[in-house]
Design a protein around this motif. Structure first.
Motif, mmCIF file in Angstrom:
data_model
loop_
_atom_site.group_PDB
_atom_site.id
_atom_site.type_symbol
_atom_site.label_atom_id
_atom_site.label_comp_id
_atom_site.label_asym_id
_atom_site.label_seq_id
_atom_site.Cartn_x
_atom_site.Cartn_y
_atom_site.Cartn_z
ATOM 1 N N VAL A 84 1.902 1.547 3.688
ATOM 2 C CA VAL A 84 2.930 0.110 3.552
ATOM 3 C C VAL A 84 2.611 -0.599 4.641
ATOM 4 C CG1 VAL A 84 5.120 -0.218 3.595
ATOM 5 C CG2 VAL A 84 4.333 1.887 2.688
ATOM 6 N N ALA A 87 0.856 -4.197 3.460
ATOM 7 C CA ALA A 87 0.860 -5.394 2.918
ATOM 8 C C ALA A 87 1.360 -6.650 4.057
ATOM 9 C CB ALA A 87 2.898 -5.605 3.044
ATOM 10 N N GLY A 148 -1.789 10.393 -3.814
ATOM 11 C CA GLY A 148 -0.225 10.135 -5.371
ATOM 12 C C GLY A 148 -1.515 10.022 -6.271
ATOM 13 N N GLU A 152 -1.150 12.343 -10.157
ATOM 14 C CA GLU A 152 -0.443 11.774 -11.271
ATOM 15 C C GLU A 152 -1.346 12.426 -12.823
ATOM 16 O OE1 GLU A 152 2.127 10.062 -11.846
ATOM 17 O OE2 GLU A 152 2.753 9.244 -9.840
ATOM 18 N N LEU A 226 -3.204 -1.304 -5.288
ATOM 19 C CA LEU A 226 -2.866 -1.267 -6.499
ATOM 20 C C LEU A 226 -3.024 -1.422 -7.320
ATOM 21 C CD1 LEU A 226 -1.289 -4.684 -4.771
ATOM 22 C CD2 LEU A 226 0.609 -2.222 -4.743
ATOM 23 N N ALA A 229 -3.916 2.322 -8.762
ATOM 24 C CA ALA A 229 -2.823 2.882 -8.857
ATOM 25 C C ALA A 229 -1.835 2.454 -10.136
ATOM 26 C CB ALA A 229 -2.045 3.096 -7.933
ATOM 27 N N PRO A 233 -2.858 5.680 -14.465
ATOM 28 C CA PRO A 233 -2.145 6.368 -14.686
ATOM 29 C C PRO A 233 -1.705 5.357 -16.752
ATOM 30 C CG PRO A 233 -0.745 5.897 -13.297
ATOM 31 C CD PRO A 233 -2.636 4.868 -13.015
ATOM 32 N N CYS B 11 10.390 0.828 3.403
ATOM 33 C CA CYS B 11 10.059 0.655 2.200
ATOM 34 C C CYS B 11 9.303 2.029 1.926
ATOM 35 C CB CYS B 11 9.122 -0.355 2.642
ATOM 36 S SG CYS B 11 9.640 -2.411 3.113
ATOM 37 N N GLN B 12 8.451 3.161 2.541
ATOM 38 C CA GLN B 12 8.427 3.329 2.030
ATOM 39 C C GLN B 12 9.051 4.456 1.335
ATOM 40 O OE1 GLN B 12 5.786 6.414 4.695
ATOM 41 N NE2 GLN B 12 5.621 7.471 2.749
ATOM 42 N N PRO B 25 4.695 5.891 -13.485
ATOM 43 C CA PRO B 25 3.965 7.011 -12.544
ATOM 44 C C PRO B 25 2.609 6.124 -12.112
ATOM 45 C CG PRO B 25 3.023 5.290 -15.188
ATOM 46 C CD PRO B 25 4.631 5.437 -14.487
ATOM 47 N N VAL B 26 3.187 5.838 -10.817
ATOM 48 C CA VAL B 26 3.513 5.067 -9.611
ATOM 49 C C VAL B 26 2.934 5.741 -8.509
ATOM 50 C CG1 VAL B 26 2.600 2.750 -8.083
ATOM 51 C CG2 VAL B 26 2.473 2.973 -10.592
ATOM 52 N N PRO B 27 1.667 6.002 -7.365
ATOM 53 C CA PRO B 27 2.559 6.204 -5.943
ATOM 54 C C PRO B 27 3.932 5.662 -5.163
ATOM 55 C CG PRO B 27 0.219 6.184 -6.007
ATOM 56 C CD PRO B 27 0.514 5.429 -7.251
ATOM 57 N N PRO B 29 4.080 4.591 -1.736
ATOM 58 C CA PRO B 29 3.108 3.562 -0.900
ATOM 59 C C PRO B 29 3.468 1.921 -2.023
ATOM 60 C CG PRO B 29 2.485 5.850 -0.742
ATOM 61 C CD PRO B 29 3.168 6.102 -1.462
ATOM 62 N N VAL B 30 2.470 2.289 -2.780
ATOM 63 C CA VAL B 30 2.467 1.147 -3.735
ATOM 64 C C VAL B 30 3.262 0.551 -3.798
ATOM 65 C CG1 VAL B 30 1.857 0.340 -5.704
ATOM 66 C CG2 VAL B 30 0.149 2.624 -5.130
ATOM 67 N N GLY B 32 6.188 0.444 -1.988
ATOM 68 C CA GLY B 32 6.222 0.358 -0.187
ATOM 69 C C GLY B 32 5.572 -1.170 -0.185
ATOM 70 N N ILE B 33 4.232 -1.369 -0.761
ATOM 71 C CA ILE B 33 3.563 -1.994 -0.467
ATOM 72 C C ILE B 33 3.669 -3.583 -0.979
ATOM 73 C CG2 ILE B 33 1.265 -4.104 -0.247
ATOM 74 C CD1 ILE B 33 -0.173 -0.560 -0.376
ATOM 75 N N VAL B 34 4.473 -2.885 -1.861
ATOM 76 C CA VAL B 34 5.142 -4.280 -2.599
ATOM 77 C C VAL B 34 6.688 -4.931 -1.944
ATOM 78 C CG1 VAL B 34 6.263 -5.752 -4.827
ATOM 79 C CG2 VAL B 34 4.026 -4.418 -4.899
ATOM 80 N N MET B 36 7.187 -4.124 0.449
ATOM 81 C CA MET B 36 7.297 -4.612 1.925
ATOM 82 C C MET B 36 6.824 -6.321 1.788
ATOM 83 S SD MET B 36 7.274 -3.423 5.426
ATOM 84 C CE MET B 36 8.366 -4.801 5.552
ATOM 85 N N PHE B 37 5.777 -6.770 1.426
ATOM 86 C CA PHE B 37 5.468 -8.004 1.251
ATOM 87 C C PHE B 37 6.506 -8.702 0.687
ATOM 88 C CE2 PHE B 37 3.651 -11.810 -1.345
ATOM 89 C CZ PHE B 37 2.165 -12.219 -0.079
#
Lengths: 240, 126
Positions: A84, A87, A148, A152, A226, A229, A233, B11-12, B25-27, B29-30, B32-34, B36-37
């Motif tokens: 995280v 960011a 992660g 999936e 990003l 990920a 999927p 955020c996580q 179908p996305v982890p 933390p991904v 989480g990054i968005v 946090m941004f």
């Protein structure tokens, strides 16, 4: 209570999370010193040294991975927040990103699927099984996201993590001699390639070489995390 | 420092919750990054961009990212669990990883430089 014999003490310590946590942090600090002393030689990679040293210690003491992980999980847990945290370099680089938006998007659009396709196709051609091929899919993505993605698509998370780290170390070791051999001096481009290919370990390497390279590597690592990920999927949803 | 850590964890956590709630179908933390941004952008707008760049979140993030190598170690030591599988497929794995890594580096750097050059040659010289 009588004083513990060295054996009793070992029995206690070997099963305690504290011992393995301390050993992991201690070896990593030592490996970082070694990397610095070598003038950040690409081959003296702190992550590689620490993994090899810990594996040797576990073998010598006959310690199971589960026992080790009981202690090391506290470090492992930080993968999430550290992912995280990407960011922040992304936010700091926002103007850089705007100026270089086209090369960044183009390199990402080609590089992200290329990293997946090249590894899986080669492994397939060499006769690797489904298990191996699936674990190779997120190999260029930072471990927190890769594990992660593994979940999936039904890949083994631990094997995925190992391949991710191997890719990170390989890229970190190869990138500088490879780029120098091709006389590429654009550090933004070099860093972006290092981060896209070899995620955090490549980014750590890029920062050792050049600050601009490091920022672009961190950016590439976040964007590739990003992109992969999202792509993987969807692709699996289509092809099945 | 604690505020920064809280923001990253929150955020996580929010990312994990969103991903599960919508079955994306996305982890986690991904997302989480968005998130946090978005928080940093909002913070930068409300105060100053420098406040978001150097604030408590950024300080914790810098500490985590400057020691990022360490967090890969526990998973990497897991290689000892997969000796069999790795030895059985040793050649395929080594060739796939080495060739893919070298080619991905070259292709990525190549595309980046090509587009970079096209862009600067198109731009009128001031």
């Amino acid at each position: 209570m009588s004083a513990a014999t060295p054996f009793d003490l070992w029995v206690y310590l070997a099963a305690s999370p504290l011992l393995w946590l301390t050993i992991t942090v201690g070896i990593f600090v030592g490996a970082q010193r070694l990397a610095k002393a070598s003038g950040f030689n690409a081959l003296v990679n702190p992550v590689l040294i620490t993994i090899v040293a810990v594996v040797i210690v576990l073998q010598l003491t006959g310690t199971r991975y589960d026992t080790y992980f009981d202690g090391a999980q506290f470090i492992h847990f930080i993968l999430g927040p550290a992912t995280v945290a990407l960011a922040v370099p992304l936010y700091r680089a926002r103007q850089l990103v705007r100026a270089k938006a086209l090369p960044i998007l183009a390199a990402l659009a080609v590089g992200a699927p290329f990293a997946i396709a090249s590894a899986t196709i080669i492994a397939f051609l060499l006769g690797a099984g489904r298990e191996i091929i699936l674990a190779l899919v997120p190999k260029s993505v930072t471990a927190g996201i890769a594990v992660g993605i593994a979940g999936e698509i039904g890949a083994e998370p631990a094997l995925t993590a190992v391949l991710v780290i191997a890719t990170g170390i390989l890229g970190a070791v190869i990138v500088t001699p490879l780029m120098n051999a091709h006389k590429i001096t654009d550090y933004a481009a070099r860093g972006f390639a290092a981060g896209l290919t070899s995620h955090g370990i490549g980014t750590a390497r890029a920062y050792q070489v050049d600050q601009i390279a490091g920022s672009f590597a961190g950016l590439a690592m976040a964007l590739n995390g990003l992109a992969t990920a999202i792509i993987v999927p969807l692709a699996f949803g289509v092809f099945g | 420092m604690l505020l920064g850590l809280f923001a990253l964890l929150a955020c996580q956590l929010a990312g994990e919750v969103i991903v599960r709630a919508f079955a994306w179908p996305v982890p986690g933390p991904v997302i989480g990054i968005v998130l946090m941004f978005a928080v940093l952008t909002l913070h930068g707008h409300l105060r100053k961009p420098e406040a978001a760049e150097q604030g408590p979140i950024a300080k914790v993030a810098d500490t985590l990212l400057s020691n990022l190598g360490l967090v890969f170690v526990p998973a990497g030591v897991g290689i000892s669990q997969h000796y069999g599988l790795i030895l059985d497929h040793g050649l395929a794995l080594v060739v796939a990883l080495v060739v893919s890594t070298v080619l991905t580096l070259l292709v990525t750097v190549g595309v980046f430089r090509l587009v970079s050059r096209l862009q600067s040659s198109r731009r009128p010289v001031p």
